[in-house]
Design a protein around this motif. Structure first.
Motif, PDB file in Angstrom:
ATOM      1  N   GLY A 152       2.089 -25.540 -23.436  1.00  7.50           N
ATOM      2  CA  GLY A 152       1.420 -24.890 -24.558  1.00  7.50           C
ATOM      3  C   GLY A 152       0.688 -23.635 -24.125  1.00  7.50           C
ATOM      4  N   VAL A 153      -0.226 -23.184 -24.951  1.00  7.95           N
ATOM      5  CA  VAL A 153      -0.987 -21.966 -24.670  1.00  7.95           C
ATOM      6  C   VAL A 153      -2.226 -22.315 -23.855  1.00  7.95           C
ATOM      7  N   ALA A 154      -2.424 -21.589 -22.769  1.00 15.07           N
ATOM      8  CA  ALA A 154      -3.564 -21.829 -21.888  1.00 15.07           C
ATOM      9  C   ALA A 154      -4.372 -20.542 -21.728  1.00 15.07           C
ATOM     10  N   ARG A 155      -5.611 -20.714 -21.325  1.00 12.42           N
ATOM     11  CA  ARG A 155      -6.469 -19.565 -21.070  1.00 12.42           C
ATOM     12  C   ARG A 155      -6.201 -19.033 -19.664  1.00 12.42           C
ATOM     13  N   GLY A 156      -6.226 -17.726 -19.532  1.00 10.25           N
ATOM     14  CA  GLY A 156      -6.027 -17.107 -18.232  1.00 10.25           C
ATOM     15  C   GLY A 156      -6.826 -15.828 -18.104  1.00 10.25           C
ATOM     16  N   TRP A 157      -6.785 -15.247 -16.927  1.00  7.86           N
ATOM     17  CA  TRP A 157      -7.469 -13.981 -16.665  1.00  7.86           C
ATOM     18  C   TRP A 157      -6.516 -13.040 -15.939  1.00  7.86           C
ATOM     19  N   ARG A 158      -6.377 -11.837 -16.438  1.00  2.00           N
ATOM     20  CA  ARG A 158      -5.554 -10.811 -15.797  1.00  2.00           C
ATOM     21  C   ARG A 158      -6.412 -10.090 -14.773  1.00  2.00           C
ATOM     22  N   ILE A 159      -5.956 -10.057 -13.520  1.00  5.07           N
ATOM     23  CA  ILE A 159      -6.740  -9.461 -12.441  1.00  5.07           C
ATOM     24  C   ILE A 159      -5.871  -8.512 -11.624  1.00  5.07           C
ATOM     25  N   ASN A 160      -6.506  -7.773 -10.726  1.00  2.36           N
ATOM     26  CA  ASN A 160      -5.790  -6.913  -9.799  1.00  2.36           C
ATOM     27  C   ASN A 160      -6.056  -7.413  -8.384  1.00  2.36           C
ATOM     28  N   LEU A 161      -4.981  -7.687  -7.651  1.00  2.00           N
ATOM     29  CA  LEU A 161      -5.086  -8.168  -6.276  1.00  2.00           C
ATOM     30  C   LEU A 161      -4.931  -6.994  -5.318  1.00  2.00           C
ATOM     31  N   ASP A 162      -5.863  -6.874  -4.391  1.00  2.00           N
ATOM     32  CA  ASP A 162      -5.816  -5.752  -3.451  1.00  2.00           C
ATOM     33  C   ASP A 162      -4.544  -5.774  -2.617  1.00  2.00           C
ATOM     34  N   SER A 163      -4.121  -6.976  -2.195  1.00  2.00           N
ATOM     35  CA  SER A 163      -2.980  -7.071  -1.298  1.00  2.00           C
ATOM     36  C   SER A 163      -2.289  -8.418  -1.472  1.00  2.00           C
TER      37      SER A 163
END
Length: 212
Positions: A152-163
């Protein structure tokens, strides 16, 4: 006399030119991935690969190959092409696991993590527990999103990974997603990484190659 010497030199030059260019680009227990004159193949111990190169033994540390009746020790990603320079591009070969999936050890922001390679994932995906262990404050630095999953639909967070790095292949500034799925779930090596490297599947071996 000069003509004879010149002929001998030409003969030696021809032999040197004909020497195969051999690389060991993947190592597994009982098998090695060989690249002989640009032809890549997974060869098991006792079998003969491209150019008549036979694998005598192989493990994670190196392989013994028999070339023209002569046995030599070969380490990973070394070029034994009689003085030819090694390719600048970096590659990594990953054997398919017993479950039919490709697993690879890597790192995120310099911290080690085990990845499941998933070409169906749009980004590198981590669980909240994995992100915490890696020291990523995703709630403060990320953008909250909703992600469709098998459950189903879950909560998430869009992030930027350095490496993000696997083997010797490193990509910087990689989009990532942290999923609010508790402590379960695998870290996925998705297309935000795979789309920036070359990759192909050859005889159940996944080959990754840097683009630079």
């Amino acid at each position: 006399m000069k003509i004879l010497c010149f002929s001998v030199l030409l003969a030696f030059a021809s032999l040197a030119w004909a020497a195969p260019q051999i690389q060991v680009v993947g190592l597994f227990p009982g098998a090695a991935v060989l690249n002989v004159d640009g032809q890549r193949k997974l060869v098991k111990v006792g079998q003969t690969g491209p150019g008549g190169v036979q694998v005598v033994s192989a493990n994670a540390r190196g392989a013994v190959l028999r070339v023209d009746g002569v046995e030599r020790n070969y380490s990973l990603s070394r070029d034994y092409s009689q003085g030819m320079a090694a390719p600048q591009k970096r590659s990594l070969s990953i054997a398919k696991g017993e479950s039919g999936h490709y697993w690879v050890a890597g790192s995120v922001n310099g911290h080690p993590i085990q990845f499941l390679v998933d070409t169906g994932a749009t980004s590198v995906a981590l669980t909240g527990a994995q992100a915490d262990r890696l020291g990523i404050d995703y709630r403060a630095t990320g953008r909250e999103i909703r992600v469709s999953t098998a459950n189903g639909v879950a909560r998430g967070w869009r992030i930027n990974l350095d490496s993000v790095k696997v083997g010797t292949i490193e990509v910087r500034g990689v989009e990532g997603t942290v999923m609010d799925v508790g402590t379960g779930g695998e870290a996925l090596l998705g297309m935000s990484f795979l789309g920036r490297v070359g990759w192909k599947v050859d005889q159940d071996v996944l080959v990754l190659e840097s683009k630079h």
